[in-house]
Write a protein that holds these residues in place. Sequence first.
Motif, PDB file in Angstrom:
ATOM      1  N   MET A   1       0.797  -1.257   0.009  1.00  0.00           N
ATOM      2  CA  MET A   1       0.128   0.020   0.027  1.00  0.00           C
ATOM      3  C   MET A   1       0.925   1.143  -0.002  1.00  0.00           C
ATOM      4  O   MET A   1       0.416   2.248  -0.599  1.00  0.00           O
ATOM      5  N   ARG A   2       1.900   1.408   0.917  1.00  0.00           N
ATOM      6  CA  ARG A   2       2.691   2.440   0.851  1.00  0.00           C
ATOM      7  C   ARG A   2       3.529   2.562  -0.351  1.00  0.00           C
ATOM      8  O   ARG A   2       3.597   3.715  -0.898  1.00  0.00           O
ATOM      9  N   SER A   5       1.331   4.272  -2.970  1.00  0.00           N
ATOM     10  CA  SER A   5       0.861   5.672  -2.562  1.00  0.00           C
ATOM     11  C   SER A   5       2.184   6.464  -2.987  1.00  0.00           C
ATOM     12  O   SER A   5       2.070   7.694  -3.543  1.00  0.00           O
ATOM     13  N   GLN A   6       3.347   6.101  -2.719  1.00  0.00           N
ATOM     14  CA  GLN A   6       4.481   6.652  -3.475  1.00  0.00           C
ATOM     15  C   GLN A   6       4.461   6.876  -4.849  1.00  0.00           C
ATOM     16  O   GLN A   6       4.957   7.553  -5.265  1.00  0.00           O
ATOM     17  N   SER A   9       1.959   9.343  -5.794  1.00  0.00           N
ATOM     18  CA  SER A   9       2.360  10.796  -5.417  1.00  0.00           C
ATOM     19  C   SER A   9       3.488  11.266  -6.439  1.00  0.00           C
ATOM     20  O   SER A   9       3.623  12.379  -6.927  1.00  0.00           O
ATOM     21  N   ARG A 134       7.055  14.117  -1.236  1.00  0.00           N
ATOM     22  CA  ARG A 134       5.552  14.264  -1.244  1.00  0.00           C
ATOM     23  C   ARG A 134       4.834  15.104  -2.243  1.00  0.00           C
ATOM     24  O   ARG A 134       5.708  16.217  -2.776  1.00  0.00           O
TER      25      ARG A 134
END
Length: 535
Positions: A1-2, A5-6, A9, A134
């Motif tokens: 999941m991380r 997400s990266q 982004s 980010r």
Amino acid sequence: MRVLSQRLSTTLSYAFALLLGAALAAWILPPEMLVPRAGAGFAPQGDAAQHAIAQRYFIGDAWRWPPLLAANILPPEGLNIAFSDGIPLLALPIKALRALLPDGFHGIGLWYAIAWTLQPVAAVWCLRGTGERRLLPAVAIALAASAMPAFINRYGHAALTGHFTILAGLGLYLRLVRAPSVALWGAAVIASVATLLVHPYLAAMVLALLGAVPATLLLRGDRRWIGAAAGVAACAAGVGGTMAAFGYLGAQGDGGYGDFALNLLSPVWPYRSWVLGGFAAREIDATGHGGWEGYNWLGLGLVAGLLAVAVLAPRQALEVLRRHAGLALVLAGLTAIAVSFRLGVGEAVVLDLGKPPGFLEQFRASGRFFWPVGLAMLVATVALLARLPRIGVPLVLALGVAQFADAQPNRQAMHDWAHLREPWTVDAPALRRLLAGAESVAVFPTWPCVPKPDTFGDHVRQLQVLSLAAERPVPANTMYVARWRGERPRCDDATAMARPIAPGELRIILPGARQAAMAAGACTEVGDILACRRP
């Protein structure tokens, strides 16, 4: 999941930057500037005319060696388009594709679009080299980098809008001091050579930034500095080899190092600031040559961000300077070169160190060397502030928005310039008809013979006649060049005008040479110039 997400982004960061740059380019640049054709009803102006003429002659000539040579202008040596800022990196592929392009096409307008599109993209890539990945900080730096005043204000000189090359060099530095590799140094060599083919000033800046890699590693006590030094040597060898192969070596200009320097007040002098512009009606200048080349207002957002760093993160800032001491030394050196040997503060020269070393005369417009300093300040400021707990991300977003809004007068100035439709000062339709039947054109006075000050406006007329001749292109005897090989071109128009007009030659006599050429041949008045052919 991380990981997902990266990746999201990363994709959104670059997508925003790309859309921002493309949208700005679409708003600023009209279609006829992006896809120029022969037969335009308006005249190109200033340096942009010079660049377009050089590219058109180069594109219309056969392939030669050195690869940047256009033999159809400035006989017998011909013109190396790098000496007229013809952006070889773009001119070479355009020449390869010329059969597919409209008559009279050149890539100067296209280069502006490339530069504006890539500026925010390169800024995001550079910021990610600091470890900040980010989305919202990426949005902030994309907005701020697209609004750096020194970048926007270069609109009169196409090649020098390529500030994304400086950001690429800075991004390479950040990655090479963290995890150097053969692949990264290979990319650095390619970037250095490519930047040279945009403009030598930009290449010198990128090489300086890459030179900071071994300096930083050495000051950290990291033995990898030896390999980094070899990498920088490879970059320098690539640039030097390209200069030798492409005919750059031996070039020189007018000199005058210090005439177009960085004024010490320039970074905080808010010329063309939307918020503070009322305090600065023009560029600050102490040398008497105007402050355009030394214009380096940092922008309201960046100035406010630097103050915020000083108040909220002074220890972190000092730690960054310590960790990147080699880069700090290089940026200090670039600032010293930009300031020059004549220290200007406001409208006064407060210190004159006398005649500089001869090699510095190659950098007449020394004020440009502050550009990497301003961009490094921007990247460091966003990276530092974004890491502050709770307030960091909103703070950098405010910085980006403030920087973007404050630059509106500069953006509007470029938009207005790009949409300007200056009328021809020469009779363009009549000259096009004459040029259509000409095998060559000889314009007098030639560029070295145009008197200074140019009372008659012959420099402008000359560029306009050459702009018309370049549409085919018709071989021409003169050209405005920024640099040349060997001695400065001498004025020898008397000898050239004394010879008989050759078959197929169209001789154009501008007002400054009219009296000396009254007996040139069968001449016709075309406005305030004479067009002469073989009787």
